[in-house]
Design an enzyme around this catalytic site. Structure first.
Site, short mmCIF file in Angstrom:
data_model
loop_
_atom_site.label_atom_id
_atom_site.label_comp_id
_atom_site.label_asym_id
_atom_site.label_seq_id
_atom_site.Cartn_x
_atom_site.Cartn_y
_atom_site.Cartn_z
N GLU A 158 29.43 8.60 44.03
CA GLU A 158 28.00 8.88 44.05
C GLU A 158 27.09 7.74 43.61
OE1 GLU A 158 26.53 11.75 45.21
OE2 GLU A 158 28.57 12.15 45.91
N SER A 215 40.60 73.04 23.36
CA SER A 215 41.09 73.23 21.99
C SER A 215 41.00 71.98 21.14
CB SER A 215 42.54 73.72 22.03
OG SER A 215 42.61 75.01 22.62
#
Length: 828
Positions: free
Chosen positions: A111, A514
């Site tokens: 780059e 229960s």
């Protein structure tokens, strides 16, 4: 003589020559002045333009000088492993010192080869790019932006070229876009020069490598190394570094997941520049070209460990810290999750649901292969079943033992066997499965299984046969808590996260049945009842606003006069109803609220049989409160939260204990009674754990929900199973038969290897050996058990009896071994 012969110039010609020389000098002088004035005007224009543009730019570069990009927040397990993350951008900040030298070198060669020579922009680079673009077909082949300019563009000038196209012709829009681009370029140059004055080259390079987008959702080289190669930045090779650097030009075009040959071409380009720039040798270049690039499987990129757990943390953290801090602030959550327990919970729930689904029967084939395509199926690839559907379009080149596959029925001989084709292999179904699928009939047509039908299968343990593996239509949940601290160490909110993200641990409110009874019995003990008091189990009617209500027991059978400890162990509904009437609904609701249950609780006597709808997390927290000595236990999912600098934001490790809801002695007596559920009641299967266990099963009306919550001194787990549409699971499906085995499967694999110990005894507790059926004092023989009592409530009959004269009156002496009979003279 010769001089005499030379022609003499006339005064007119001399003047003419002088005028020509003056004219030439004047033109040169004019050109010089024009150049000077033009240069001055150009310089003034540039100065004016720069000054004008500079006024639009930020006066300080704080955004870059104090670089703070969006950072993902992570969730760590108790072992320190990352199990989840929250982010807008997948970014891992890595210092330049941690990067191998060849990695920044690759980006510089790709780059900005003159990065260390220019002062923000590169005249030579711009000229080179312009010349290449001029020689091309008119399109832009190469850019001239330096790394510094790229940083400016991606941080300070984001969206600078955005232009609305309202009321514009294409020509006008093109002209405006071009003007905007040139203006942005000017800003880029100015800010690049300013940035180079403020930061060092190393600082600029570090920002760039951590900010650049490299495709596949990865921002920065740290995230890209993990995304593409599944490794930390320190382990990236030269070949991999060159491939990452090649992505900058076009992250989509050069993505190796999409087009490896194109990615390889770009990698070769970068490696060539690295060799020219003397970053690598010829040998390094050749080795990098020959290196095989191993990519992380794309399905792993979206993998989320413990998804229900992580998602719940996200919801809680969003409320507490806000979306900005969570998705951009880089928070670190040190969670309570135990990875080993989580894996055990997931596998236990999956196996339990699949086993129950098998009990409910084969539901039929998942598809059929047309006659013309059956030849291609045989000998081809395997067809794994993944996700929420039974789609067989996915392909795999091998068969794995734990994977479910679509298999084509290819043989149905008269003997009753079934042979299926998985693609790479043909295997018989196990005998039981073969019998089941042969007996199946279509619900409407009554047609049997036929050749070409597809069934879901897995390999058996020896891989010599196939077994049915249909996706369960049932759902389930399991949540595991340390009862003394409230730390949630495992949580599974459903059979498969990919199929359903609905979290049944925290979001599903289901009828508890229960499972509500321990709160009722605790209230009764608090009111003065004892575990051995007798009550009558028989039809019992209560007058309500809608009429007379007479509930029955689970099997419509009654046991007559029973002790409370027996009534809880066998989950007798009529006793629970009588106790609720006795203690009052207000106190019962107050106790449940005190233990952290926030779901709606109707003020109706029917709650004595478990009609309220609670979440599994609420039930787990309530039972943890009983196990922890009667105080409120708040479930917590993380111990510590820090920011990016390591500063502690929240520390829950030393959170104060919750308020006392019931007294420690009442809680201990209730726990002792819940141990009876395991030793002699509806959860006897849990005895196989080999540790003292308290718990309670639960089954809602019409078998829609089944529960079991069991706990030791170290760990508590709640299991729920049911259907999402609340239709009945099946006939006679109970918590003891379904939820307890899942609980056991988990506990046997995941319970901490601590010393076997009973629950700690608080003050104000007395013990007596009792006969559980009659409640009478008992000797150490038979079915007698030690039972806890709140001090002062032990019945008087335990204080009378024959005097104790020796230890043998309390504990029977051990039996002597039998004497062997003498069979020869040698033993005389």
């Amino acid at each position: 003589m010769a001089q005499a012969l030379r022609p003499q110039s006339s005064p007119a010609s001399v003047r003419k020559r002088k005028r020509k020389r003056l004219r030439a000098v004047s033109v040169i002088r004019l050109l010089f002045l024009l150049i000077v004035y033009g240069a001055s005007l150009g310089a003034a224009s540039i100065y004016f333009a720069v000054k004008t543009i500079n006024q639009e730019l930020p006066q300080d570069l704080t955004a870059l000088l104090d670089y703070q990009p969006n950072r993902k927040s992570v969730v760590l397990s108790s072992e320190g492993e990352e199990v989840g993350a929250f982010s807008i951008e997948n970014r891992r900040i890595v210092t330049l010192e941690r990067m191998p030298p060849h990695l920044p070198a690759a980006f510089l060669s790709a780059e900005d080869r003159r990065f260390f020579q220019h002062k923000g922009f590169d005249v030579f680079g711009i000229g080179r790019a312009a010349w290449k673009n001029f020689k091309s077909d008119g399109s832009i082949k190469q850019g001239g932006s330096t790394i510094t300019q790229q940083i400016i563009k991606q941080t300070l000038l984001v969206g600078e070229e955005a232009t609305g196209a309202m009321d514009m012709t294409p020509l006008q829009y093109s002209a405006l876009a071009k003007a905007q681009k040139y203006r942005r370029k000017m800003k880029e140059l100015i800010l690049a020069v300013r940035l180079e004055r403020e930061l060092t080259k190393a600082e600029i390079l570090s920002i760039y490598l951590n900010h650049i987008y490299l495709g596949h959702g990865a921002y920065g080289v740290g995230a890209a190394a993990r995304t593409y190669f599944g490794k930390d930045i320190e382990d990236v090779t030269i070949a991999e570094a060159a491939m990452l650097a090649g992505l900058v030009a076009s992250p989509t075009k050069y993505a190796p997941h999409r087009n490896m040959p194109l990615a390889r071409d770009r990698q070769k380009y970068v490696l060539g520049h690295m060799r020219e720039d003397k970053y690598i040798s010829d040998a390094d270049y050749q080795a990098a070209l020959a290196e095989t690039i191993a990519l992380v499987d794309e399905s792993d990129l979206n993998h989320l460990a413990s998804p229900y757990f992580v998602e719940y943390i996200r919801k809680q953290a969003t409320k507490r810290y806000g979306n900005r801090s969570l998705f951009k602030g880089g928070l670190k959550f040190y969670s309570t999750l135990d990875a080993r327990m989580q894996q055990a919970a997931e596998s236990a729930l999956r196996r339990g649901l699949e086993s129950l689904d098998r009990r409910l029967g084969f539901r039929g084939p998942i598809g059929s292969v047309p006659q013309a395509q059956r030849g291609a199926w045989t000998g081809g690839d395997a067809h794994p079943l993944t996700g929420a559907s039974d789609d067989t379009s996915a392909l795999a080149d091998q068969l794995l033992p734990d994977q479910t596959y679509g298999a084509m029925v290819v043989e149905l001989p008269r003997g009753g066997a079934v042979t299926v084709d998985l693609g790479p292999r043909r295997l018989p179904l196990t005998d039981n499965d073969a019998k089941e699928v042969r007996e199946w009939r279509h619900e409407t047509t009554k047609a049997p299984l036929k050749l070409g039908d597809l069934v879901p299968v897995r390999l058996t343990a020896d891989s010599k046969a196939a077994t049915l593996a249909q996706r369960p239509v049932l759902q389930g949940a399991i949540v595991v808590i340390e009862p003394m601290t409230g730390r949630v160490v495992a949580m599974v909110g459903g059979y498969d996260w990919t199929a359903s993200q609905f979290d049944r641990v925290t979001q599903a409110r289901r009828q508890v049945g229960s499972s509500i009874k321990p709160f009722i019995y605790a209230a009764a003990i608090e009111a003065g009842r004892t575990p051995i008091e007798r009550m009558h189990d028989g039809p019992y009617s209560v007058t309500t606003a809608t009429g007379v209500w007479t509930p029955a027991n689970y099997d419509n059978k009654y046991m007559g006069s029973v002790t409370l400890m027996t009534a809880l162990a066998y989950s007798l509904n009529t006793i629970s109803l009588q106790l609720a009437v006795e203690v009052g609904l207000d106190r019962l609701i107050e106790i449940m609220r005190g233990f952290g249950i926030e779901s709606q609780i109707p003020r109706h006597i029917s709650i004595s049989l478990g009609t309220p709808d609670f979440t599994p997390l609420e039930i787990a927290a309530g039972y943890a409160g009983i196990a922890a000595g009667g105080r409120r236990v708040t479930p917590r999912f993380y111990d510590l939260v820090t920011d990016t600098s390591g500063k502690i934001i929240d520390d829950l490790r030393d959170a104060p204990l919750g308020p006392q809801v019931i007294s420690p002695e009442v809680a201990y007596v209730a726990t002792s009674m819940m141990k009876g559920v395991v030793t002699r009641g509806t959860a006897k299967y849990a005895q196989q754990l080999g540790r003292p266990v308290g718990g309670k099963t639960g089954t809602s009306a019409n078998y829609r929900d089944v529960w079991f919550t069991g706990f030791t001194a170290d760990l508590l787990a709640t299991v729920w199973v049911g259907r999402d549409d609340s239709t009945p699971i099946g006939d006679k499906i109970t918590g003891g038969g379904i939820a307890v085995p899942i609980w056991m499967d988990f506990m046997q694999k995941a319970h901490p290897r601590t010393k076997v110990r009973d629950f700690p005894v608080p003050p104000n507790v007395s013990f007596a050996r009792v006969e559980p059926w009659s409640g009478d004092p008992a000797s150490p023989y038979g079915d007698s058990v030690w039972m806890a009592f709140v001090r002062g409530t032990l019945p008087g009959k335990f204080f009378v009896g024959p005097p104790v004269r020796s230890f043998e009156d309390l504990v029977a002496p051990p039996a002597l071994p039998a004497t062997a009979k003498c069979a020869s003279l040698s033993c005389l």
